[in-house]
Design an enzyme around this catalytic site. Structure first.
Site, short mmCIF file in Angstrom:
data_model
loop_
_atom_site.label_atom_id
_atom_site.label_comp_id
_atom_site.label_asym_id
_atom_site.label_seq_id
_atom_site.Cartn_x
_atom_site.Cartn_y
_atom_site.Cartn_z
N GLN A 161 3.91 21.85 8.94
CA GLN A 161 3.66 22.67 7.76
C GLN A 161 4.47 23.96 7.69
O GLN A 161 4.96 24.33 6.64
CB GLN A 161 2.17 23.01 7.69
N LYS A 214 -0.02 37.11 9.95
CA LYS A 214 0.63 35.97 9.32
C LYS A 214 0.39 36.09 7.82
O LYS A 214 -0.73 35.87 7.35
CB LYS A 214 0.04 34.67 9.87
N GLU A 237 3.80 30.06 -0.10
CA GLU A 237 3.81 31.24 0.76
C GLU A 237 5.18 31.90 0.83
O GLU A 237 5.43 32.75 1.68
CB GLU A 237 3.31 30.87 2.15
N LYS A 285 -8.97 34.24 9.52
CA LYS A 285 -8.94 34.18 8.06
C LYS A 285 -10.31 34.60 7.55
O LYS A 285 -11.31 33.90 7.79
CB LYS A 285 -8.62 32.76 7.58
N GLU A 334 0.53 27.01 16.33
CA GLU A 334 -0.81 27.03 15.72
C GLU A 334 -1.22 25.60 15.36
O GLU A 334 -0.43 24.86 14.78
CB GLU A 334 -0.77 27.92 14.47
N ARG A 364 -4.09 33.30 3.19
CA ARG A 364 -4.23 31.89 2.81
C ARG A 364 -3.09 31.56 1.86
O ARG A 364 -2.40 32.45 1.36
CB ARG A 364 -5.57 31.62 2.12
N SER A 365 -2.88 30.27 1.62
CA SER A 365 -1.78 29.89 0.73
C SER A 365 -2.04 30.32 -0.71
O SER A 365 -1.11 30.57 -1.47
CB SER A 365 -1.53 28.38 0.80
N ASP A 408 -6.61 27.47 14.49
CA ASP A 408 -6.98 27.80 13.11
C ASP A 408 -8.08 26.84 12.67
O ASP A 408 -9.26 27.17 12.68
CB ASP A 408 -5.76 27.72 12.20
N ASP A 445 3.42 26.29 12.80
CA ASP A 445 2.08 25.82 12.41
C ASP A 445 2.23 24.39 11.92
O ASP A 445 2.44 24.16 10.73
CB ASP A 445 1.47 26.69 11.32
#
Length: 437
Positions: A162, A400, A204, A349, A297, A378-379, A324, A251
């Site tokens: 990702q 991040k 992102e 998060k 991650e 978050r996205s 995560d 990630d």
């Protein structure tokens, strides 16, 4: 007066054009506002984000139920409470919801109120939020994890993993590290353009080119680091490995390509290759020996505890292994991971757990047990910059929050520039010191 006089929520739009919750908290002498983020690849153990599910409105993604919960039940319950009593407020919110995953009121409703209360409390106390939460010791600027190249669930390409991120670690100031990140980002854009690859950006702010393999993706990032005039690798003070400026963080979001029935990791976007947990752990060990990787991650799936243990045993002494989907900012799951000896870091998060108090508890538990914490976006984001404040408040040392494009990402980086300026000579940038490997 610090007594809450009114709480009001509204439906606003996030960076993906989806509805989200924004909350205003009023006292007689202060005000706080917070907007709630939303994820695309979400862990099954996360707190529940309440959506309306009316397909005729916003394709079912409306949040008017969550908004109504704030404006009625939560408003009525919190009126008259002292806005500076954060733990009491969050305890009341948890009690009012009454479910283990905040599914009654919605984590999006609860989080918006929790964060807005913190901001109103900070304003009442005449303190910046990072100082209000963290006290006088809050002075560490975080090393950015900059998501410059995307695959997996974040991109329509042939890359299984990702996120491919850069971490500028060979610098003494946050602002210099940010400049490095921007220069690498623009160099990568030029590199992709010159090779006829797409330079469109994803949720992102990272690029999502249709490259030939997962290996080509990471090699493009490393090439861009050199093209920008920097060296990929660790700085000299880390075991004498060299004079590097930038290291790589990954990630893979492995839960997204894990087949639970087969108990295999399936590279369905690229080669179709299938790997067992042991083979997947060996795959990452191989990559860690071939490339300047400092952090991975979700290298294994969220419920593949055996695989996580294998991975930790193989490379946990030299690579940061961030949970995560594994930990979902949840102290109970983190405690289980600590007991089993899996991972060595937790991604934080705020919307995975739903209150500021529980977020801070997870960070503290990690710290006590030698795990690092990475404060994360978050996205689906907004212009809200609370996570930048939390990163400094907790001296987490890492953040991040996307690439070097899109205003929803840059807002957090710019807020950190302001904090660095405000802290002046007391500001610390940890560089490689942010890691415990």
């Amino acid at each position: 007066m610090s007594v809450i006089t009114r709480i009001h929520a509204r439906q606003i739009m996030d960076s993906r054009g989806n509805p989200t919750v924004e909350v205003d908290v009023h006292t007689e002498s202060s005000f706080g506002r917070a907007a709630v983020p939303s994820g695309a690849s979400t862990g099954v153990h996360e707190a529940v984000e309440l959506r309306d599910k009316d397909k005729s409105v916003f394709l079912g993604k409306g949040v008017l139920k969550a908004v109504e919960n704030v404006n009625t039940l939560i408003n009525d319950a919190l009126l008259g409470m002292d806005v500076t009593e954060q733990e009491a407020i969050d305890a009341k919110l948890i009690e009012l919801d009454g479910t283990p995953n905040k599914s009654k009121l919605g984590a999006n409703a609860i989080l918006g109120v929790s964060l807005a209360c913190a901001k109103a409390g900070a304003e009442y106390s005449a303190l910046p939020l990072y100082r209000y939460i963290g006290g006088t010791t809050a002075k560490t600027l975080p090393v950015p994890m900059m998501n410059v190249l995307n695959g997996g669930a974040h991109a329509d390409n042939t890359v299984d993993f990702q996120e491919f991120m850069i971490m500028p670690i060979g610098f003494e100031r946050y602002s210099d590290a940010l400049r490095c990140g921007a220069e690498v980002f623009h160099s990568l854009k030029s590199l992709l353009h010159d090779r006829g690859l797409s330079t469109a950006v994803g949720d992102e702010g990272g690029f999502a080119p249709n490259v030939e393999s997962n290996e080509q993706a990471i090699e493009l990032v490393i090439e861009a680091i050199g093209m920008a005039g920097y060296k990929a690798g660790a700085p000299t003070d880390r075991g004498g490995l060299g004079d590097g400026h930038v290291m790589i963080a990954l990630d893979p979001a492995s839960s997204e390509f894990y087949d639970a029935e087969k108990k295999k990791y399936v590279f369905k976007k690229s080669s179709g290759r299938e790997l067992s947990s042991e083979e997947m752990a060996s795959y990452w060990a191989d990559w860690a020996s071939r490339y300047p990787i400092i952090s991975i991650e979700d290298g294994m799936a969220e419920d593949d505890w055996e695989g996580w243990k294998m991975l930790t045993d193989k490379i946990g002494g030299r690579v940061q292994l961030v949970g995560d989907d594994l930990f979902v900012t949840n102290s109970k799951r983190l405690a289980e991971g600590i007991e089993k000896g899996v991972g060595n870091s937790i991604l934080i998060k705020v919307n995975q757990i739903g209150t500021l108090t529980e977020t801070l508890q997870a960070i503290e538990l990690a710290k006590r047990n030698g795990y690092t914490s990475v404060i994360s976006h978050r996205s689906g984001e907004t212009e809200d910059t609370t996570i930048a404040q939390i990163a400094v408040a907790t001296n987490a040392g890492q953040i991040k929050t996307g690439s070097m494009s899109r205003s929803d990402r840059m807002a957090k980086y710019n807020e950190l520039l302001r904090i660095e300026e405000e802290l002046g000579s007391t500001a610390l940038y940890p560089g490689i010191g942010a890691f415990r490997v």
